[in-house]
Design a protein around this motif. Structure first.
Motif, PDB file in Angstrom:
ATOM      1  N   TRP A  71       0.848  -1.195   0.000  1.00 53.58           N
ATOM      2  CA  TRP A  71       0.000   0.000   0.000  1.00 53.58           C
ATOM      3  C   TRP A  71       0.884   1.244   0.000  1.00 53.58           C
ATOM      4  CZ3 TRP A  71      -5.237  -0.181  -0.529  1.00 53.58           C
ATOM      5  CH2 TRP A  71      -5.826  -1.439  -0.403  1.00 53.58           C
ATOM      6  N   GLY A 195      -3.405   1.574  -9.911  1.00 53.43           N
ATOM      7  CA  GLY A 195      -3.181   1.073  -8.564  1.00 53.43           C
ATOM      8  C   GLY A 195      -4.246   1.417  -7.556  1.00 53.43           C
ATOM      9  N   ASP A 197      -7.307   0.967  -5.479  1.00 51.46           N
ATOM     10  CA  ASP A 197      -8.115  -0.185  -5.090  1.00 51.46           C
ATOM     11  C   ASP A 197      -9.590   0.095  -5.345  1.00 51.46           C
ATOM     12  OD1 ASP A 197      -8.453  -2.756  -3.955  1.00 51.46           O
ATOM     13  OD2 ASP A 197      -9.035  -1.861  -2.043  1.00 51.46           O
ATOM     14  N   LEU A 203      -5.858  -4.913 -10.949  1.00 51.89           N
ATOM     15  CA  LEU A 203      -5.337  -5.364  -9.661  1.00 51.89           C
ATOM     16  C   LEU A 203      -6.042  -6.627  -9.187  1.00 51.89           C
ATOM     17  CD1 LEU A 203      -5.356  -1.889  -7.902  1.00 51.89           C
ATOM     18  CD2 LEU A 203      -3.290  -3.180  -8.470  1.00 51.89           C
ATOM     19  N   LYS A 373      -0.979  -0.933  -4.296  1.00 49.27           N
ATOM     20  CA  LYS A 373      -2.353  -0.458  -4.228  1.00 49.27           C
ATOM     21  C   LYS A 373      -2.397   0.891  -3.528  1.00 49.27           C
ATOM     22  CE  LYS A 373      -5.303  -4.533  -4.608  1.00 49.27           C
ATOM     23  NZ  LYS A 373      -6.544  -5.164  -4.114  1.00 49.27           N
TER      24      LYS A 373
END
Length: 400
Positions: A71, A195, A197, A203, A373
């Protein structure tokens, strides 16, 4: 949550970074041992960096937890690098625009698929010849077709959006399943929200991470990844169909009916099997994993591949370059790399697509978790494609 810290080098067995200092950059050898004053002065000087080294990836510290994604709080790098390249090399805008050659390549590959399907119309589906041709010819041709649709999605085959849409529907025909118009909707967001989320459907989901985080699971994913990419958007981010999606379905199903009527089911199965194999354990299918998975403990979320398989795949291996400038067509991506080597030579790159697939399956340090992400929700709308307005905004992918 993981974070990454600066690393002065970025090298590994499966990747390469081609930046190095020349002999003239090396300091003169001292004849005496440096004293305290010399050491203090050296300590106060900033570390030497090659031109463009600020774009090199960072090392993830501490090492990433394999039970979660990486993250990040930072913005994806492509917009900033694009602006820096345009400032350093304003002539880059001359590389933008559509590529007339694309339509002829698409026509040739479509003719190859139609001819092969006709040739196999009476060949048993479970015969060695059927599967060999489906893998060697059909898998390669339909992988090329997938990436042709990707190129056309960026409005790089014709000047106008409508012409590109209609041609993408035509290019879709040998795939057997209508995907071109829905792919366009999701791929726009892949560039605008890389990226992020819940928005970027390239992803893997958390369910995929939990279920497929093993050698067997990764092998299953690599073997059937085309189905994951096809079905994942419906679970992650549903988008309502449009009239263009309806037209895509109408044309594709009509074509399929004609194939069955005049050539038979074996020819139709050839198209479908070719599409599956193109997104399975095929040498060219390695680009799906190579483009955005993390390798070698770096936080670099986009990777390029400069090998010979690019010839078959519209140079999609030059993926750093493509995300930096989506308005530059496949035939001119190499010119971009040559124009701005200080921005790209410092970036690790893959040396083999099949090698990437093998490493993804067998290396315990690479897996479904190896993706960056973000939780940011803002989009800029300037990361898309080409066409008539490409020079103005360096890539606003126009959808209407």
């Amino acid at each position: 949550m993981h974070r990454s810290t600066s690393s002065s080098t970025a090298t590994a067995s499966s990747t390469s970074a081609s930046a190095s200092a020349s002999d003239s950059d090396e300091p003169d050898t001292r004849a005496t041992t440096p004293g305290p004053d010399d050491q203090a002065a050296a300590a106060s000087e900033p570390p030497f960096k090659l031109a463009g080294e600020q774009w090199a990836p960072n090392k993830v510290e501490p090492a990433q937890d394999h039970s979660d994604f990486l993250w990040q709080m930072n913005e994806e790098p492509h917009r900033s690098r694009r602006m820096a390249i345009m400032k350093a090399h304003p002539e880059v805008t001359k590389l933008m625009g559509h590529e007339p050659l694309t339509k002829y390549v698409v026509l040739f590959v479509t003719l190859v698929q139609l001819s092969t399907a006709w040739y196999l119309r009476s060949t048993p589906f479970f015969s060695l010849k059927f599967w060999a041709l489906a893998y060697l010819v059909g898998g390669t041709a339909n992988q090329s077709t997938f990436l042709a649709v990707h190129e056309i999605t960026h409005n790089l085959a014709f000047r106008g959006v409508r012409q590109n849409r209609l041609f993408a529907i035509f290019a879709n025909l040998p795939i057997g399943v209508p995907f071109a118009m829905m792919f366009k909707k999701y791929h726009i967001e892949h560039h605008k929200f890389l990226g992020v989320d819940g928005i970027d459907t390239d992803l893997p989901s958390r369910l995929e991470l939990l279920v497929l985080n093993s050698v067997l699971g990764k092998a299953f994913f690599a073997s059937f990844q085309i189905f994951f990419y096809a079905l994942r958007p419906g679970f992650i981010r549903y988008q309502a169909p449009t009239r263009w999606v309806a037209l895509n379905w109408l044309v594709q199903l009509s074509f399929n009916a004609l194939v069955v009527k005049f050539a038979g089911w074996h020819s139709m199965l050839y198209f479908l099997l070719s599409s599956h194999l193109a997104g399975s354990l095929h040498p060219c299918a390695g680009h799906f994993i190579a483009e955005h998975y993390l390798f070698d403990g770096h936080d670099q979320e986009t990777w390029s591949y400069y090998g010979p398989l690019n010839i078959l795949c519209y140079n999609v291996g030059l993926h750093q370059e493509h995300h930096d400038f989506p308005a530059i067509p496949w035939t001119r991506l190499w010119k971009l790399k040559q124009l701005a080597p200080e921005f790209y030579d410092v970036l690790p790159s893959h040396t083999s697509w099949p090698g990437v697939t093998w490493r993804f399956i067998t290396d315990s340090n690479v897996g479904m978790f190896s993706r960056v992400k973000r939780t940011q929700k803002g989009g800029r709308g300037d990361e898309g494609g080409g066409g008539a307005g490409a020079v103005k905004d360096a890539g606003g992918l126009k959808d209407e």
